[in-house]
Design a protein around this motif. Structure first.
Motif, PDB file in Angstrom:
ATOM      1  N   GLY A 125       0.796  -1.221   0.000  1.00  0.00           N
ATOM      2  CA  GLY A 125       0.000   0.000   0.000  1.00  0.00           C
ATOM      3  C   GLY A 125       0.825   1.265   0.000  1.00  0.00           C
ATOM      4  O   GLY A 125       0.304   2.350  -0.259  1.00  0.00           O
ATOM      5  N   GLU A 214      -4.802  -4.311  -6.206  1.00  0.00           N
ATOM      6  CA  GLU A 214      -6.119  -3.705  -5.995  1.00  0.00           C
ATOM      7  C   GLU A 214      -5.973  -2.565  -4.990  1.00  0.00           C
ATOM      8  O   GLU A 214      -5.496  -2.771  -3.872  1.00  0.00           O
ATOM      9  CB  GLU A 214      -7.126  -4.742  -5.476  1.00  0.00           C
ATOM     10  N   ASP A 215      -6.327  -1.377  -5.422  1.00  0.00           N
ATOM     11  CA  ASP A 215      -6.257  -0.186  -4.559  1.00  0.00           C
ATOM     12  C   ASP A 215      -4.864   0.012  -3.962  1.00  0.00           C
ATOM     13  O   ASP A 215      -4.710   0.345  -2.778  1.00  0.00           O
ATOM     14  CB  ASP A 215      -7.294  -0.262  -3.431  1.00  0.00           C
TER      15      ASP A 215
END
Length: 282
Positions: A125, A214-215
């Motif tokens: 992230g 994803e994201d």
């Protein structure tokens, strides 16, 4: 303080927050943007970074200065000297992140692995996830750091050159993966670099890097394993290519998470392959 050991090639923001003050931990900002993107990674690092993060410039500084290709893997000596200046020693646990979530940080993870350093992982992230959790940020000129002691040993199985790859295209138990968008792989979209042919290597399989994310996070390990199981056998040699050797490392990191052991990055990638007529293009 007890030693820390990495059990995975990625770590969570929670793990980093718990361990960020450990004396063996070194955090690196490896943000990089595609050419012609109006963003400046070093400036952004100075304005906003994870506390005590050093900037790792694999594009201009920690790269082969003799190569005509972008950000090629440097010599062992240059790599060692450069990471020592970032405070990294053989005992360091290195955590790499970038400001786009997951984009350029896996390139630095691969560089450390190729240079023989096992204790390295990517922050899942990246900076967006760290900031979203409300963790501390730092800005301004970084504080001076103590120089590390590091001696790189290149592990040749982690990297492959064009001629060797060309000789392996039809080899059994070998699979080439291309991380570029599918339109570039199939040649329906022109290459962004002038003088580079469209298409792909014979026998290569398209696996756009975005399909593994994803994201700004990697997909769960189970889903990554399913993606690779659909395209290759677990014991095959996996060779990863992309536009210039950056997003290929996203595939390499995902493949390690999916239990693959024979991982190799084609450093020159399509910038080299597509520009030299002696290499076959489909």
């Amino acid at each position: 303080m007890s030693a820390i050991q990495l059990s995975s090639p990625i770590v969570s923001t929670e793990w980093l927050a718990e361990n960020i003050h450990h004396p063996d931990l070194v955090v690196l900002d490896a943000s990089w943007f595609l050419p012609n993107t109006p963003r400046y990674a070093v400036q952004e690092w100075k304005e906003k970074r994870i506390p005590n993060a050093q900037y790792f410039d694999f594009d201009k500084k920690i790269a082969d200065p003799e190569s005509e290709l972008p950000h090629m893997l440097p010599s062992e000596a240059l790599f060692s000297q450069s990471v020592e200046e970032l405070g990294i020693s053989a005992s360091s646990v290195v955590i790499v992140y970038d400001s786009q979530g997951i984009f350029s940080a896996p390139r630095v993870w691969w560089m450390f692995r190729a240079m023989g350093h096992q204790q390295v992982a990517v922050l899942d992230g990246g900076l967006p996830a760290w900031e979203a959790k409300g963790y501390e940020l730092q800005s301004g000129e970084p504080a001076p750091i103590d120089k590390g002691t590091f001696s790189a040993t290149l592990l040749p199985e982690w990297v492959i050159d064009a001629d060797t790859l060309n000789s392996k295209l039809e080899a059994p138990q070998t699979q080439v993966f291309d991380a570029r968008p599918a339109a570039r792989f199939y040649g329906t979209q022109p290459e962004p670099r002038q003088g580079v042919r469209s298409g792909h290597m014979p026998g290569a399989k398209s696996l756009p890097f975005g399909q593994l994310l994803e994201d700004g996070h990697f997909l769960p390990v189970e889903q990554l394993t399913q993606r690779f199981d659909a395209l290759s056998d677990v014991d095959e040699q996996h060779i990863f290519s992309c536009g210039s050797g950056v997003t290929a490392c996203i595939l390499a990191l995902a493949a390690e998470m999916a239990g693959r052991k024979k991982l190799t990055v084609y450093d020159g990638s399509w910038t080299e392959w597509g520009s030299k007529l002696k290499y076959p293009v489909v």
